[in-house]
Design an enzyme around this catalytic site. Structure first.
Site: not given
Lengths: 470, 308
Positions: A322-324, A470
């Site tokens: 999810w973060h990257g 993000f």
């Protein structure tokens, strides 16, 4: 539009005053006004991306309505989830997946679209997850499907939280949007202003100031000693906290000023006694989301030990993704997952020791989280390992690069103030109530000095928040 | 609601009063500082009277031995360079100097990142000019970079942002960073070979260069203000080899205005010669003296200064 930008600071008083110019009985009118304001602020970035926001809103709104009526809702849910994830997957992960496939497959597939990485619609991960959460809540019958598109669209696009959260639950926000809100809540507005003031201090005085040191050392870490790299890693740990918690505090404060309660996002994470405890205090709205929609549906802790460990690992793998779109985030997520599994195996999730044991556990947790942040910060795994290797290289000189003395002085001042406040909130919440003091003089003096510090010691020009990426 | 708005207004009134008092005190203090960065800045803006002035970035501050230039050429020289800054600050400082007198010769050290190319946030060049915002011609520099600066600069606290602490310490204790000798601040250190790699070429033409139109505009404004003076664009040595095509706009300016460029880029005496450098871009004290000697010869060839 980020909250510490000059444009927002000028615009917000007008948004605030016009909102309260609409009589309280016209709830729909107030909501429509907030929706317009939210879309205009969002479109200010890149107008065309407002269409993606609208599309995600429409897909989840109509999917939820169909799920509520359907006899076999799983298919609709699957289709709705896939359609909602499509823009996120395309803008954020296409190049990463494509690059990874190109490396794995011998044919050398390469459909790179170079514009995608810089063109990620802001806040897409946040509003996509918020919309998905609503969809699942309707599917699990924890939330009724919303029938008013205006209310739902405002829930998704509400300007204080769209850029970088908190990721709100529909059950918290939608009832507030639908109810007849009081014309004006003085206490809430003052509380909100205090949050904005402290959040701004955390962002411009602390995060952006320590960011100057971090951005000097870490990108060219090969030129710096191990101690300097270690100091930069500690300062990055402080930077990401003050940047994101500061932003969240401003978002919640701005919501409060308009009469809304948003999800709490941070609870002094660096006083956590374990990595598990850290995730009960850090980015709480995301942790809650992952718990509710990934961890528990997989079985949570009501299963075999081995299965439970797997569930924890997968949950934090998802958090990393999810973060990257980079292996560094995946490794970072896995590190957190593995640490929590080890803590669970050793029964070290909580602290049952005295103050010394607790202090040691806080320090150890801080250092684990600190090293994990290096994977989060550095552009590649080899760079992250390179920094760690330098930190532990005993042959390097034991000297520290301090940076300009002026910058150092402001860094020390800002970090000490944030630490002191968090320490007070954690261990002595009823003492030294500066902004909440019973004495009006002390309260006002604190407000004035805080704003004066922001103006004299803040770093202006660094508008962007780390988590807005993000 | 009325109570809230009234109290918010009261709060801002308190801030305005605090701002004015703070501004009054800080203006008094910072204008009296004689040491460190602020002391040097005060001297350049208010006291310098030398006939030859050097402008540019840290490569100007650390490379041009102003005392040696003064002694060898018989022309009083002062080094007005500033670390991390380029033409935008240089133009501002020149405006303030021209309010008092007109120098005879200007040596401008060109650093493409600060004087030509896009990429740096131009706000950074305003830092040293903030205290002088109210002087003639300085405010418009702020507006040309960011129109919002017009409103931000209404706050005196913002004008002293990030500098008040060092100015208070410098004023009361007299302790601050080195002011240098005639503005020249050399580094008497050995080359740190960890920081350089052979084969690297400074400036990369493969992707083409994107020039910052604002910086070019200020270069032109700077030259407009120096009409009638001897102006030389100088490129001092680098340890690295350099792609000199990055200097095309300067060469064009020199052709258009009949100016001369003194270029030490890729000079075999200096390239990859560890004994003259502290890192890839900056000469050490020994290198600075050697370069200044070479520069003096070049200036003499161009009829600047007396014979040895």
């Amino acid at each position: 539009m980020v909250f510490n930008s000059f444009n927002f600071i000028i615009l917000y008083p007008f948004i605030f005053l016009l909102y309260y110019a609409i009589p309280a009985k016209h709830t729909k009118g107030r909501n429509l006004y907030l929706l317009l304001a939210s879309y205009l602020l969002y479109a200010h970035w890149k107008p065309v991306y407002a269409l993606i926001l609208l599309a995600v809103t429409a897909v989840t709104f109509f999917s939820a309505k169909m799920i509520a009526k359907a006899t076999r809702p799983k298919r609709i849910l699957t289709l709705g989830v896939l359609l909602t994830l499509l823009p996120l997957a395309f803008f954020k992960y296409f190049n990463f997946i494509n690059d990874t496939l190109s490396e794995i497959l011998p044919a050398g597939l390469n459909w790179n679209l170079p514009g995608l990485n810089w063109a990620i619609p802001v806040g897409i991960s946040f509003f996509t997850f918020q919309a998905l959460g609503y969809l699942w809540d309707v599917y699990y019958k924890r939330q009724e499907a919303e029938h008013d598109f205006l209310t739902y669209a405002l829930f998704i696009s509400f300007f204080p939280s769209i850029l970088a959260g908190p990721i709100n639950k529909a059950s918290l926000v939608i009832p507030q949007l639908k109810s007849l809100r009081p014309y004006f809540d003085y206490g809430k507005a003052v509380e909100g202003l205090k949050m904005v003031l402290w959040g701004m201090f955390m962002k411009v005085v602390v995060a952006d100031r320590v960011g100057i040191y971090v951005d000097t050392v870490l990108p060219s870490y090969v030129n710096y000693t191990g101690l300097s790299c270690f100091m930069a890693s500690i300062l990055y740990t402080i930077q990401i906290y003050t940047d994101f918690a500061g932003y969240s505090l401003m978002a919640i404060g701005i919501g409060k000023m308009l009469g809304f309660e948003l999800t709490e996002n941070f609870r002094r994470p660096y006083f956590a006694v374990s990595v598990t405890d850290f995730w009960h205090r850090w980015h709480i709205s995301l942790s809650t989301w992952l718990k509710d929609y990934v961890y528990i549906p997989m079985g949570g802790s009501r299963c075999s030990k081995l299965r439970n460990y797997w569930n924890i690992f997968v949950t934090f793998l998802v958090s990393g993704i999810w973060h990257g779109a980079n292996w560094t985030f995946i490794v970072w997520g896995c590190m957190h997952g593995v640490c929590q599994i080890v803590e669970k195996m050793l029964g070290q999730q909580k602290c049952s020791y005295g103050w010394f044991g607790r202090s040691v556990k806080i320090l150890v947790t801080f250092l684990i989280v600190n090293f994990a942040w290096l994977f989060f910060r550095m552009p590649s795994l080899s760079d992250a390992c390179g920094v760690i290797a330098r930190i532990f290289n005993p042959s390097l000189p034991m000297t520290v690069f301090w940076g300009p003395i002026n910058n150092l002085a402001f860094m020390v001042l800002g970090v000490a103030m944030v630490w002191a406040k968090d320490f007070r909130d954690e261990f002595a919440p009823e003492r030294f109530l500066l902004m909440n003091s019973a004495s009006r003089g002390i309260r006002w003096l604190t407000y004035v000095l805080l704003l004066a510090l922001i103006l004299t010691a803040g770093v202006f020009g660094a508008d962007q928040f780390i988590y807005a990426n993000f | 609601m009325r109570k809230f708005i009234f109290r918010v207004c009261l709060f801002f009134l308190a801030i305005i009063v605090f701002d004015r008092v703070f501004g009054f005190l800080m203006e008094g203090i910072s204008s009296r500082v004689e040491v460190g960065v602020t002391g040097r800045d005060n001297f350049i803006c208010d006291k310098v009277t030398d006939d030859m002035l050097v402008f540019g970035s840290s490569r100007a501050v650390e490379h041009y031995n102003a005392q040696m230039l003064t002694d060898s050429l018989g022309i009083p020289c002062y080094n007005c360079g500033e670390t991390g800054c380029g033409i935008i600050l240089a133009y501002g400082r020149l405006r303030m100097i021209l309010e008092r007198y007109k120098p005879h010769t200007i040596l401008y050290e060109i650093t493409p990142d600060f004087d030509l190319l896009e990429g740096q946030d131009n706000h950074q060049y305003l830092f040293s000019l903030k205290r002088h915002y109210d002087r003639p011609g300085i405010d418009s520099i702020f507006w040309s970079i960011d129109t919002k600066e017009k409103y931000k600069m209404l706050s005196k606290m913002y004008q002293h942002n990030s500098s008040f602490l060092q100015n208070i310490v410098a004023y009361f204790s007299g302790i601050a960073g080195e002011t240098g000798v005639k503005g020249f601040r050399p580094y008497d250190v050995e080359m740190d070979t960890m920081k350089v790699r052979k084969g690297h070429i400074a400036y990369d033409s493969s992707k083409g260069y994107t020039y910052d139109s604002l910086k070019i505009q200020y270069l032109n404004k700077f030259l407009d203000k120096t009409k009638g003076m001897n102006v030389f664009f100088v490129v001092s040595p680098m340890w690295y080899e350099q792609d000199t095509s990055v200097m095309a706009p300067i060469q064009k300016l020199c052709q258009e205005r009949g100016l001369q460029m003194i270029n030490f880029a890729n000079n075999p005496k200096y390239v990859h010669n560890n004994k003259y450098f502290k890192d890839g871009e900056h000469l050490n004290a020994r290198g600075a003296d050697e370069f200044t000697r070479d520069l003096i010869q070049e200036l003499r060839k161009r009829n600047i200064g007396g014979k040895p």
